[in-house]
Design an enzyme around this catalytic site. Structure first.
Site, PDB file in Angstrom:
ATOM      1  N   VAL A 236       0.845  -1.202   0.000  1.00 20.61           N
ATOM      2  CA  VAL A 236       0.000   0.000   0.000  1.00 20.61           C
ATOM      3  C   VAL A 236       0.877   1.247   0.000  1.00 20.61           C
ATOM      4  O   VAL A 236       0.617   2.207  -0.730  1.00 20.61           O
ATOM      5  CB  VAL A 236      -0.955  -0.001   1.219  1.00 20.61           C
ATOM      6  CG1 VAL A 236      -1.625   1.363   1.376  1.00 20.61           C
ATOM      7  CG2 VAL A 236      -2.015  -1.088   1.050  1.00 20.61           C
TER       8      VAL A 236
ATOM      9  N   VAL B  82       2.383   1.759  -3.514  1.00 17.92           N
ATOM     10  CA  VAL B  82       1.402   2.239  -4.500  1.00 17.92           C
ATOM     11  C   VAL B  82       0.966   3.663  -4.184  1.00 17.92           C
ATOM     12  O   VAL B  82       0.778   4.482  -5.094  1.00 17.92           O
ATOM     13  CB  VAL B  82       0.184   1.291  -4.534  1.00 17.92           C
ATOM     14  CG1 VAL B  82      -0.934   1.872  -5.400  1.00 17.92           C
ATOM     15  CG2 VAL B  82       0.603  -0.081  -5.063  1.00 17.92           C
ATOM     16  N   GLU B  83       0.821   3.978  -2.910  1.00 14.13           N
ATOM     17  CA  GLU B  83       0.325   5.298  -2.516  1.00 14.13           C
ATOM     18  C   GLU B  83       1.386   6.392  -2.666  1.00 14.13           C
ATOM     19  O   GLU B  83       1.076   7.500  -3.119  1.00 14.13           O
ATOM     20  CB  GLU B  83      -0.143   5.266  -1.056  1.00 14.13           C
ATOM     21  CG  GLU B  83      -1.405   4.444  -0.808  1.00 14.13           C
ATOM     22  CD  GLU B  83      -2.674   5.137  -1.281  1.00 14.13           C
ATOM     23  OE1 GLU B  83      -2.581   6.278  -1.810  1.00 14.13           O
ATOM     24  OE2 GLU B  83      -3.758   4.561  -1.127  1.00 14.13           O
ATOM     25  N   SER B  84       2.636   6.092  -2.283  1.00 11.63           N
ATOM     26  CA  SER B  84       3.635   7.173  -2.237  1.00 11.63           C
ATOM     27  C   SER B  84       5.027   6.764  -2.708  1.00 11.63           C
ATOM     28  O   SER B  84       5.923   7.612  -2.740  1.00 11.63           O
ATOM     29  CB  SER B  84       3.755   7.686  -0.804  1.00 11.63           C
ATOM     30  OG  SER B  84       4.293   6.668   0.035  1.00 11.63           O
TER      31      SER B  84
ATOM     32  N   TYR C 153      -6.187   0.469  -8.875  1.00 10.87           N
ATOM     33  CA  TYR C 153      -5.553   0.458  -7.550  1.00 10.87           C
ATOM     34  C   TYR C 153      -5.500  -0.962  -7.011  1.00 10.87           C
ATOM     35  O   TYR C 153      -4.463  -1.407  -6.487  1.00 10.87           O
ATOM     36  CB  TYR C 153      -6.363   1.357  -6.612  1.00 10.87           C
ATOM     37  CG  TYR C 153      -5.809   1.499  -5.205  1.00 10.87           C
ATOM     38  CD1 TYR C 153      -4.718   2.317  -4.929  1.00 10.87           C
ATOM     39  CD2 TYR C 153      -6.408   0.807  -4.143  1.00 10.87           C
ATOM     40  CE1 TYR C 153      -4.231   2.455  -3.643  1.00 10.87           C
ATOM     41  CE2 TYR C 153      -5.934   0.935  -2.851  1.00 10.87           C
ATOM     42  CZ  TYR C 153      -4.839   1.753  -2.597  1.00 10.87           C
ATOM     43  OH  TYR C 153      -4.361   1.897  -1.315  1.00 10.87           O
TER      44      TYR C 153
END
Length: 224
Positions: free
Chosen positions: A135, A138-140, A218
């Site tokens: 996560v 993928v997020e940052s 996502y």
């Protein structure tokens, strides 16, 4: 044969060779000892007596005690192989599988980043470490300072809360939020991730994963 088994096998062979040598030596000693103890009175008086009978008896007692000790020790050797196997197969929160969903690995360049913070959060909220890592990637992409156009901030792109650029705070709050969604959807990781990305309101509105391309992409980036 893995390295541990190889070492155990080598040590066992060395022990067996040493034991055989000791066994042969002890047999010779016992033979000579018995010859001395069982010698006739005449033989004792005509031979050069280098040790007393009491000393020989004491030597035999020590010898028998050593043999008994060796027998006891051999029955209590720990099963190192079994212990090693149990350790290797012990489940951890690092698992990449969650309720039939396979969590994709992170890139090699990000391995080890914030590992202690991730491990702490994983244990605290009972969430796989592999999921938290993925996560974050993928997020940052493990950048604690990134801020999206919508205002999502930090490693796990939080929308609310103070001090969101602090890695420890961000990972803790993000994992807590993710754990709440996993519990809300009875362990369904697809719905939990959809809620994390698009909000639980949209999951409820559409009765499942929202038909948003962003949300669907996502999910494919995180699980298989």
């Amino acid at each position: 044969m893995n390295p541990v088994e190889h070492v155990i096998s080598t040590r066992q062979a060395e022990l067996e060779r040493a034991f055989e040598a000791a066994k042969q030596s002890s047999t010779t000693f016992e033979t000579k000892l018995n010859e001395r103890l069982n010698a006739t009175t005449e033989q004792k008086t005509t031979s050069i007596q280098t040790v007393t009978d009491a000393e020989l008896n004491r030597a035999r007692e020590v010898y028998e005690a050593l043999i008994n000790q060796a027998d006891t020790t051999s029955t209590t050797v720990p099963n190192t192989t079994a212990e090693t196997t149990a350790t290797e197969t012990k489940p951890t929160t690092e698992s990449t599988n969650w309720n039939n969903y396979q969590i994709k690995p992170i890139s090699a360049e990000n391995e080890g980043k914030y590992s202690e913070l991730i491990k702490t959060a994983a244990a605290k909220y009972d969430v796989p470490e592999a999921l938290i890592k993925r996560v974050i990637q993928v997020e940052s992409n493990f950048n604690p300072s990134v801020v999206s156009s919508a205002g999502a901030t930090g490693l796990m792109q939080l929308m609310y809360g103070s001090n969101r650029t602090d890695p420890a705070t961000n990972i803790d709050l993000g994992t807590k939020q993710l754990a709440g969604y996993i519990k809300k959807y009875d362990g369904d990781l697809k719905l939990a991730l959809a809620a994390y990305n698009a909000g639980p309101g949209n999951v409820s509105k559409y009765g499942g994963v929202p038909p948003f391309k962003e949300t669907q992409n996502y999910l494919t980036k995180i699980i298989e």
